[in-house]
Scaffold this motif. Structure first.
Motif, PDB file in Angstrom:
ATOM      1  N   GLN A  32      32.346 -64.608 -19.255  1.00 43.48           N
ATOM      2  CA  GLN A  32      32.231 -63.790 -19.920  1.00 43.48           C
ATOM      3  C   GLN A  32      33.043 -62.686 -20.121  1.00 43.48           C
ATOM      4  OE1 GLN A  32      32.314 -64.741 -23.504  1.00 43.48           O
ATOM      5  NE2 GLN A  32      33.172 -62.659 -23.659  1.00 43.48           N
ATOM      6  N   ASN A  33      32.144 -61.725 -18.927  1.00 42.56           N
ATOM      7  CA  ASN A  33      32.606 -60.671 -18.280  1.00 42.56           C
ATOM      8  C   ASN A  33      33.930 -60.595 -17.961  1.00 42.56           C
ATOM      9  OD1 ASN A  33      30.224 -59.972 -15.760  1.00 42.56           O
ATOM     10  ND2 ASN A  33      30.277 -59.913 -18.386  1.00 42.56           N
ATOM     11  N   SER A  70      27.367 -49.961 -32.686  1.00 36.84           N
ATOM     12  CA  SER A  70      29.358 -50.628 -33.113  1.00 36.84           C
ATOM     13  C   SER A  70      29.260 -49.534 -31.310  1.00 36.84           C
ATOM     14  CB  SER A  70      30.153 -50.362 -33.666  1.00 36.84           C
ATOM     15  OG  SER A  70      30.802 -49.068 -33.799  1.00 36.84           O
ATOM     16  N   SER A 119      31.044 -55.356 -19.670  1.00 40.60           N
ATOM     17  CA  SER A 119      31.616 -56.235 -19.053  1.00 40.60           C
ATOM     18  C   SER A 119      33.405 -56.290 -18.723  1.00 40.60           C
ATOM     19  CB  SER A 119      31.690 -57.424 -20.651  1.00 40.60           C
ATOM     20  OG  SER A 119      32.017 -58.253 -20.675  1.00 40.60           O
ATOM     21  N   ILE A 120      34.063 -55.345 -18.994  1.00 37.37           N
ATOM     22  CA  ILE A 120      35.020 -55.275 -18.685  1.00 37.37           C
ATOM     23  C   ILE A 120      34.589 -55.180 -17.319  1.00 37.37           C
ATOM     24  CG2 ILE A 120      37.692 -54.117 -18.842  1.00 37.37           C
ATOM     25  CD1 ILE A 120      36.686 -54.426 -22.021  1.00 37.37           C
ATOM     26  N   GLU A 128      40.262 -65.636 -28.069  1.00 40.44           N
ATOM     27  CA  GLU A 128      39.643 -65.265 -26.835  1.00 40.44           C
ATOM     28  C   GLU A 128      38.755 -66.968 -26.309  1.00 40.44           C
ATOM     29  OE1 GLU A 128      35.882 -63.094 -27.465  1.00 40.44           O
ATOM     30  OE2 GLU A 128      34.814 -63.361 -25.869  1.00 40.44           O
ATOM     31  N   ASN A 186      41.057 -57.542 -22.057  1.00 36.61           N
ATOM     32  CA  ASN A 186      41.213 -56.007 -22.509  1.00 36.61           C
ATOM     33  C   ASN A 186      42.488 -55.988 -22.250  1.00 36.61           C
ATOM     34  OD1 ASN A 186      40.829 -53.819 -23.293  1.00 36.61           O
ATOM     35  ND2 ASN A 186      40.833 -53.165 -20.559  1.00 36.61           N
ATOM     36  N   THR A 223      28.095 -52.177 -29.002  1.00 37.76           N
ATOM     37  CA  THR A 223      28.479 -52.661 -28.478  1.00 37.76           C
ATOM     38  C   THR A 223      29.890 -52.240 -27.682  1.00 37.76           C
ATOM     39  OG1 THR A 223      29.335 -53.665 -30.562  1.00 37.76           O
ATOM     40  CG2 THR A 223      28.703 -55.227 -29.556  1.00 37.76           C
ATOM     41  N   ASP A 224      30.169 -50.961 -28.190  1.00 45.55           N
ATOM     42  CA  ASP A 224      31.617 -50.289 -27.246  1.00 45.55           C
ATOM     43  C   ASP A 224      31.354 -50.491 -25.765  1.00 45.55           C
ATOM     44  OD1 ASP A 224      33.496 -51.448 -29.055  1.00 45.55           O
ATOM     45  OD2 ASP A 224      32.951 -48.383 -29.576  1.00 45.55           O
ATOM     46  N   ASP A 284      36.194 -60.529 -20.652  1.00 45.87           N
ATOM     47  CA  ASP A 284      37.146 -59.704 -21.461  1.00 45.87           C
ATOM     48  C   ASP A 284      37.746 -59.045 -20.874  1.00 45.87           C
ATOM     49  OD1 ASP A 284      34.691 -60.069 -23.185  1.00 45.87           O
ATOM     50  OD2 ASP A 284      32.576 -59.336 -22.269  1.00 45.87           O
ATOM     51  N   LYS A 309      30.625 -53.461 -24.447  1.00 47.06           N
ATOM     52  CA  LYS A 309      32.018 -54.128 -23.946  1.00 47.06           C
ATOM     53  C   LYS A 309      32.514 -53.251 -22.360  1.00 47.06           C
ATOM     54  CE  LYS A 309      34.578 -56.988 -26.523  1.00 47.06           C
ATOM     55  NZ  LYS A 309      33.735 -58.728 -26.777  1.00 47.06           N
TER      56      LYS A 309
END
Ligand code: HEC
Ligand code: HEC
Length: 282
Positions: free
Chosen positions: A138-139, A31, A41-42, A105, A146, A34-35, A142, A38
């Motif tokens: 996807q970016n 996780s 990506s953001i 999403e 957010n 993934t964080d 996200d 993410k």
């Protein structure tokens, strides 16, 4: 012999403990991973947004501050995205109004990928002939998602029940005292000018009809509606009547004018009176 067995057993137990520890930590490690992914990506999405989306959706995504390529401030043609109706709840209010049955999403990602046909919202994904790779879509998806936060979602906006007829609205407390000066500002901050241009400058309209003469033209559009009634209807329900001529040819149907003003202006219903005072005073 005995010693070897003891050493063997201890080594085995140690291995199991280390393994067990690693296994136990795995979800946490995953996780964290993934964080971090993410987060990256953001961040990448923020740059994509600034370069491709802010011209229409505003620098903060709330469709209040937009600049053209020359750096001049213009009305935002796009909708607010940093916004309760798009992001809060599941399903969100917007998913409900558009009968979207999938996830939040997917709603945002599909809109970005495929654009909105018949509106100025462009196609972005290569898949549909746009300029972006799937990872870039996807970016920016996200990045948009957010914006959902406790603050943003703390208070649901008021859902104002617009009277059917303009006359009833104008006779109500909210519609009684229109302020044309404030209306001129709202005409820019709601993004009307981004599509309809400057009312003082004929031909300055980019997407919709020029509205400098709508006080007269509005009387002639729909049988039974005077200019106030017609403009009121045009704002709340753009598809009720499709204007024949837009700057680049016949106006498209369904209308390229967003259907979200009833909800947006409904948060401040007196804004409608101000917009009417401005548009009909011209
Ligand atoms: C994304 C572009 C866009 C935005 C933003 C937009 N409009 Fe429109 N509008 C259009 C288009 C395109 C039409 C013509 C198609 C139709 O009949 O709906 C139109 C039609 C109209 C008409 C009818 C005009 C006529 O000549 O009969 C009025 C009035 C109007 N809009 C007012 C507004 C106001 C007020 C706002 C801001 C609160 C606004 N519009 C925001 C695109 C836009
Ligand atoms: C030329 C102006 C323009 C540009 C550039 C643009 N948009 Fe849009 N966008 C719009 C308009 C107008 C709509 C509303 C269409 C409609 O009426 O449904 C929209 C709708 C959306 C929606 C759906 C909002 C909702 O409430 O339904 C999302 C999400 C979105 N845009 C994201 C983006 C992203 C991300 C980018 C950049 C990659 C982008 N847009 C670039 C004009 C634009």
């Amino acid at each position: 012999m005995q010693v070897k067995i003891v050493i063997g057993t201890v080594a085995f137990m140690l291995t199991m403990m280390i393994l067990g520890f690693a296994v136990l930590r795995e979800p946490a490690r995953l996780s964290q991973y993934t964080d971090a992914a993410k987060g990256r990506s953001i961040e990448a999405g923020a740059h994509i947004f600034e370069n491709n989306c802010a011209t229409c959706h505003g620098v903060d995504g709330d469709a209040t501050e937009c600049y053209n390529s020359a750096g001049e401030q213009v009305g935002c043609q796009g909708l607010p995205l940093n916004n309760y109706d798009l992001l809060c709840g599941d399903p969100t209010y917007r998913m409900g109004t558009l009968n979207w049955a999938g996830t939040k999403e997917d709603f945002v990602k599909t809109t970005i990928s495929a654009g909105r046909f018949g509106t100025v919202m462009p196609v972005w994904s290569e898949e549909f002939g746009g300029p972006m790779r799937p990872d870039q879509v996807q970016n920016v998806t996200d990045f948009v998602l957010n914006w959902e936060s406790e603050d943003l979602c703390a208070n649901e906006p008021v859902r104002y029940a617009w009277p059917e007829a303009a006359a009833d609205y104008l006779a109500s407390a909210d519609g009684s005292a229109g302020d044309a000066t404030n209306g001129a500002e709202l005409y820019v901050t709601y993004g009307c000018s981004g599509c309809h241009g400057d009312t003082a400058l004929e031909g300055s309209n980019a997407v919709g009809p020029w509205l400098g003469d709508i006080a007269d033209v509005g009387n002639t559009r729909v049988d039974g509606l005077d200019a106030a009634g017609y403009v009121y209807q045009s704002i709340l329900d753009p598809n009720a009547f499709i204007v024949p001529d837009c700057p680049t040819g016949p106006c498209a149907s369904p209308s390229a004018m967003p259907g979200t003003f009833a909800a947006r202006i409904g948060s401040n219903p007196t804004d409608m009176a101000d917009l009417l005072a401005f548009l009909l005073g011209n």
